[in-house]
Design an enzyme around this catalytic site. Sequence first.
Site, short mmCIF file in Angstrom:
data_model
loop_
_atom_site.label_atom_id
_atom_site.label_comp_id
_atom_site.label_asym_id
_atom_site.label_seq_id
_atom_site.Cartn_x
_atom_site.Cartn_y
_atom_site.Cartn_z
N THR A 236 12.27 9.15 -17.60
CA THR A 236 11.48 7.95 -17.41
C THR A 236 10.09 8.28 -16.85
OG1 THR A 236 13.47 6.64 -17.01
CG2 THR A 236 11.41 5.79 -16.10
N VAL B 134 21.00 -1.20 -21.06
CA VAL B 134 19.70 -1.40 -20.41
C VAL B 134 19.76 -0.78 -19.02
CG1 VAL B 134 18.04 -3.09 -19.53
CG2 VAL B 134 19.23 -3.52 -21.69
N GLY B 135 18.75 -0.01 -18.67
CA GLY B 135 18.70 0.61 -17.35
C GLY B 135 17.88 -0.20 -16.37
#
Length: 291
Positions: free
Chosen positions: A163, A192-193
Amino acid sequence: MADPLILVHGGAGSIPAASQHAHSHGCQEAAEVGGAVLAAGGSAVEAACAAVEVLESNPIYNAGVGCALTREGRVSLDAAVMDGHSRHAAGLAALDAFPHPIQIAKMMLEEPEVLLVGHPASEWAVRRGFRRVPEDELTTEAARKQWHLVVDEGADPNFAGGTVGAVVRDGRGQLAAATSTGGTMGKKPGRVGDSPLIGAGTYADDVCAVSATGHGEAFMRAVFGVRVADAIRYGQDPATTLQRKLERTRDLFGGLGGAVMLTHDSGPHSFWTTPGMSHGWWTPEGSGCGI
């Protein structure tokens, strides 16, 4: 008033020695691009998104080009932006292949919705002029190799080079945060993070701006970003707060990771519970980077 400042990260994890120079200097390059926006009088939001766009274009990170792939080998992108001055926020999750999801999130800041997901999010972006590309344009040989290691051989899905994000204080003292990711390698389709979730992986207000990286499910359970901001608002030391909240995420929720953070009058602040986290910064006096 404190000077303008931008701090970016390129993901937390165990970064191989041979890759560390590229990881850290890629972050410095992104910070300098964001810094140029600030030097020209741009806003915190504009600078944060400009910096993250550079990282999305760099295939060594897990955002845009070179992003992680789902269990089915598909592209699924998450991104978010928050303007600390207006409190406007925008997140996109499970987005199709777009080169720069962060710019889509930036455009969405003025919309009443805070989060759009999946196919409708992608169609919203297309209607506003963003170019959806073939997934091969974002899929690198290195990402495909890592996908095979995770899906076929059971390797750790949270590989280094993950990320990306930026936190910014502009010339008016206003704050912003932006985060972009391809998520966890080999993730379930639809997963989804924390990155596109305001208050978890991305958060900014009048007190601080924070962008996190690491085990997304743990950062969501910890409600990481807003806990950092609230602790600082009520008088806790910024650097100590960041460290303690990351250790809390590790100890109570089993999640390793890191974050960058700054306040209206302090920073840069960064901390990680992994072996390393690539990061870079810019101030009017100069720029730098580290792992």
